[in-house]
Write a protein that holds these residues in place. Structure first.
Motif, mmCIF file in Angstrom:
data_model
loop_
_atom_site.group_PDB
_atom_site.id
_atom_site.type_symbol
_atom_site.label_atom_id
_atom_site.label_comp_id
_atom_site.label_asym_id
_atom_site.label_seq_id
_atom_site.Cartn_x
_atom_site.Cartn_y
_atom_site.Cartn_z
ATOM 1 N N CYS A 1 0.422 8.076 4.165
ATOM 2 C CA CYS A 1 0.256 6.675 3.763
ATOM 3 C C CYS A 1 0.226 5.721 4.956
ATOM 4 C CB CYS A 1 1.382 6.257 2.828
ATOM 5 S SG CYS A 1 1.339 7.132 1.279
ATOM 6 N N TRP B 1 2.352 10.504 -2.444
ATOM 7 C CA TRP B 1 1.893 10.892 -1.111
ATOM 8 C C TRP B 1 2.997 10.661 -0.098
ATOM 9 C CZ3 TRP B 1 -3.715 8.495 -0.913
ATOM 10 C CH2 TRP B 1 -4.487 9.132 -1.896
ATOM 11 N N LEU C 1 1.156 3.695 -3.250
ATOM 12 C CA LEU C 1 0.601 5.043 -3.074
ATOM 13 C C LEU C 1 1.704 6.087 -3.205
ATOM 14 C CD1 LEU C 1 -1.865 4.512 -0.090
ATOM 15 C CD2 LEU C 1 -2.449 5.009 -2.455
ATOM 16 N N ALA C 2 2.860 5.785 -2.617
ATOM 17 C CA ALA C 2 3.932 6.772 -2.619
ATOM 18 C C ALA C 2 4.545 6.917 -4.005
ATOM 19 C CB ALA C 2 4.998 6.381 -1.608
ATOM 20 N N SER D 1 0.846 -1.191 0.000
ATOM 21 C CA SER D 1 0.000 0.000 0.000
ATOM 22 C C SER D 1 0.884 1.243 0.000
ATOM 23 C CB SER D 1 -0.898 0.055 1.234
ATOM 24 O OG SER D 1 -1.477 -1.163 1.474
ATOM 25 N N TYR D 2 1.838 1.268 0.936
ATOM 26 C CA TYR D 2 2.681 2.457 1.011
ATOM 27 C C TYR D 2 3.484 2.631 -0.281
ATOM 28 C CZ TYR D 2 6.491 5.556 2.031
ATOM 29 O OH TYR D 2 7.398 6.579 1.939
#
Lengths: 305, 441
Positions: free
Chosen positions: B182, B177, B171-172, B167-168
């Motif tokens: 995150c 983000w 998303l990053a 996820s991190y």
């Protein structure tokens, strides 16, 4: 239709191999009530023993294929059975009356030991063998040129599975050992009070399960022509799925579950995607457990308060 | 399962040299058969696919010899200690001393941990190792909620770790983000997956639950490997941004932390920051767990662990109890995963195998289920011990597996096996592990 028939044959052969491994899970679970995590690795060890003894026999100058196969089968069963016995003796017997997480963790530890032991002893690379049993029959030649093949190898895998199952069913239902096993499955304490040697019976369960896994390992070696140190893990989970699907503790259920998993996996690879075949097999495990927690042939679980 | 000890089989053991020799000889024979083919003969595939083999009888002989000698040694030790077990080895005064020291061990350990970056500032290796240990402490404390408190055996915990990390990372790298946005998202996503896993397994218990969570962990890993468009498949995700101190990057640029503070830049700053970050995350996990234990939900978890049927009879909703346990544990796994991604800067499915799940589970069980201090100590021993074998890559897992088996035989209840009650009348008394009969929750 021809394609379907071919996949059906392939699936049944794969299912027989899973069924043979699943029996080991189902027996141990039925009697001791634990998942023998190391069982998949016992199957892998069986494949290796078969490979090495095969190489030895060939280098000794033996040429008669049936004789070689028979000797390899017996050696693999005997040595792997001893592995099963040793694993039970070292990792499970001291923990039989411990709380329930302990034997499970020692089983996982034992699985790591066996995997890495064969990696250290035999190297990490895949070990190929040339096809030993060749030839076969063409069942049906389709108009587009697709022929349904039934190889001698496939016939042998299914035949060996059937013969071993017959012997094994006889062992469980007709002999003294089988009676002891069923008694231990019902109630270990009561069986011990009535003169059943529980330790010995449990040991024999592991020995028989390991011997059947060795046969599966040898069939896998001959059928796919290779073994490697990591094949036990995935095959083990799938065989466990088979045991659960059939109803854990039930012997015909294990074979039935094995066939079902073999068929599902083969058809999934043939019609959908090869990459996600393991995902399909594991999803089936989850779905079965949600809707049929006791499997196809299992007995409903009685809650002890 | 019955809990009646069957020690009768061991009473008939005779002592004496002939008995020991006979036993050792039998063990050596078994070892000879076991290892004859696997060790004695080494196979290898040649360049043209042809299998070759050569013999290693020297190795075989030495292993059989070791088994023979070891068997004699173990039997002698067993007769020396006697049937009363290991109690004899430790005098009661020493045991009292240990239990007294145990009371101060937790705070002392915490204070020491706080000063680790100060003491070992110039030793990058030790700092890295400390971060690794703390990551596992956090994972252990997170899984402790599921396994230790609620008694739900989870063999797929690494799936939530993976969800958090991916996820991190995604998303990053895709939206740019920051870590601090995150991190909660990663935790929430992992918690959602925890609930998703929780739903199907609500009706399952014990070993079935274990195997379903194992299958779930494998499914997540296989999907990550095969969904190449999203996750990069086996190549993983690289170029994951480093964490910032609330927007201030920790690099040697002009608006970096070092420049703003007017000090010389050093790459150690980032390591120290990461150290305190994971320490804070781990302590957050610990604090939340301790607080939750005192709340009705925490007590419901513990009741579930001890006896599910009684739990239901008392009117506790086992569905929500199980789901909250899964979600809470998964959320901390997700946090740890996001931290892992930002520390490594690169993630691939190889970091999220079943071995990792087993390692974290081993930490929880070895620590003594439900004991926060025990889990921290177990993480320290296991990861530290694991590091000792870093040079021997192939033997590492072999030794780890053996250690798992031996530790279970030696101390099936873990380092700190007693139970501390959450509610008590006038005086808190620790409950010995022998008195606790675990249900099949």
């Amino acid at each position: 239709m021809d394609y379907f028939t071919q996949q059906l044959i392939n699936g049944l052969v794969l299912g027989s191999i899973y069924g043979l491994i699943a029996i080991g899970y189902t027996m141990v679970y039925g009697i001791v009530g634990m998942i023998n995590f190391a069982h998949g690795d016992i199957f892998m060890i069986g494949g290796f023993i078969a490979l090495i003894s095969f190489l030895l026999l060939v280098s000794l100058g033996l040429t008669a294929i049936p004789l070689i196969l028979l000797v390899v089968l017996l050696v693999a069963m005997a040595v792997t059975a001893l592995y099963g016995w040793t694993v039970e003796r070292i990792a499970y017997r001291p923990l039989r009356h411990s709380f329930r997480l302990a034997p499970m963790l020692s089983a996982i530890g034992m699985s790591f030991v066996l995997t890495n032991y064969s990696q250290v002893a035999q190297g990490a690379r895949v070990k190929p063998v040339p096809p030993i049993i060749t030839g076969g029959y063409t069942l049906h030649e389709g108009p587009e040129g697709f022929a349904v093949q039934l190889s001698n190898m496939q016939i042998m895998v299914v035949l060996v599975t059937i013969v071993l199952l017959a012997i094994f069913t006889w062992l469980v239902s007709r002999t003294r050992l089988g009676r002891d096993m069923r008694a231990c499955e019902q109630d270990q304490t009561m069986a011990a009070l009535l003169g059943v040697d529980v330790d010995r019976t449990i040991s024999m369960t592991f020995v028989i399960g390991a011997a059947l896994a060795a046969v599966a390992g040898m069939m896998y070696l001959l059928y796919y022509g290779q073994v490697d140190f990591f094949m036990g893990f995935v095959a083990g989970i799938k065989a466990f799925t088979a045991a659960v699907l059939g109803g854990i503790g039930s012997l015909p259920g294990a074979v039935l579950g094995g066939l079902a998993i073999g068929l599902i996996e083969t058809f999934w690879s043939a019609y959908f995607s090869v990459e996600y075949k393991d995902v399909a097999a594991f999803s089936i495990l989850i779905i079965v457990l949600i809707f049929m927690p006791t499997g196809l042939l299992g007995r409903p679980e009685v809650e002890k308060v | 399962m019955t809990a009646i000890p069957t020690e009768t089989t061991h009473v008939s053991r005779t002592s004496g040299i002939p008995f020991i020799l006979k036993k050792a000889f039998l063990s050596a024979c078994v070892a000879l058969v076991l290892f004859s083919l696997m060790i004695g003969i080494r196979t290898e595939a040649g360049p043209d696919g042809q299998l070759t083999f050569w013999t290693r009888f020297g190795d075989l002989a030495s292993i059989v010899g070791v088994v023979f000698g070891g068997s004699i040694l173990i039997e002698l030790l067993r007769q020396w200690i006697g049937p009363s077990g290991a109690e004899k080895l430790v005098p009661p005064a020493v045991q009292q001393g240990i239990s007294l020291a145990g009371r101060f061990l937790g705070p002392a350990l915490l204070v020491f941990t706080l000063f680790v970056p100060v003491i070992f500032y110039n030793q990058r290796y030790i700092l890295d190792l400390a971060i690794l240990v703390l990551t596992y402490v956090m994972l252990g404390w997170g899984l402790n909620v599921v396994v230790g408190l609620a008694g739900l055996l989870d063999l797929g915990y690494v799936a939530f770790y993976a969800v958090g990390a991916y996820s991190y990372a995604l998303l990053a790298t895709n939206f740019g983000w920051s870590f601090w946005v995150c991190l909660p998202l990663a935790g929430m996503l992992a918690a959602c997956w925890g609930v998703m896993l929780g739903f199907p397994v609500l009706r399952l218990r014990g070993d079935y639950l274990a195997i379903v969570t194992l299958a779930f962990g494998e499914i997540i890993r296989l999907v990550i490997i095969n969904w190449q468009d999203l996750t990069g498949g086996p190549n993983g995700v690289s170029g994951i941004p480093r964490p910032t101190l609330f927007g201030i990057p920790l690099d040697n640029s002009d608006d970096g932390l070092a420049a703003k503070l007017g000090i010389d830049y050093s790459p150690t700053h980032r390591i120290v920051f990461l150290f305190y970050l994971i320490l804070a995350l781990a302590l957050l996990t610990n604090w939340v767990t301790i607080r939750l234990r005192r709340l009705p939900i925490g007590r419901a978890w513990e009741a579930l662990r001890e006896d599910e049927v009684a739990c239901r009879a008392l009117g506790i909703n086992t569905t929500t109890t199980k789901l909250t346990a899964f979600a809470t544990g998964a959320m901390f796994g997700g946090f740890a995963g996001a931290f892992f991604a930002t520390r490594q800067g690169f993630i691939s499915p190889e970091s999220f195998t079943f071995q990792e799940s087993a390692l974290v589970l081993a930490i929880v069980v070895l620590g003594g289920m439900g004991s926060q201090l025990g889990v921290a100590l177990a993480a320290l021993t296991m990861i530290g011990g694991f590091e000792l074998f870093r040079g021997l890559e192939t033997y590492r897992m072999l030794v780890f597996g053996m250690a798992m088996v031996l530790i279970m035989i030696w101390r099936p209840r873990g380092i700190i096996g007693h139970r501390a009650p959450t509610v008590y009348l006038t005086k808190a008394q620790a409950i010995s592990s022998d008195l606790v009969k675990e249900g099949h929750g």
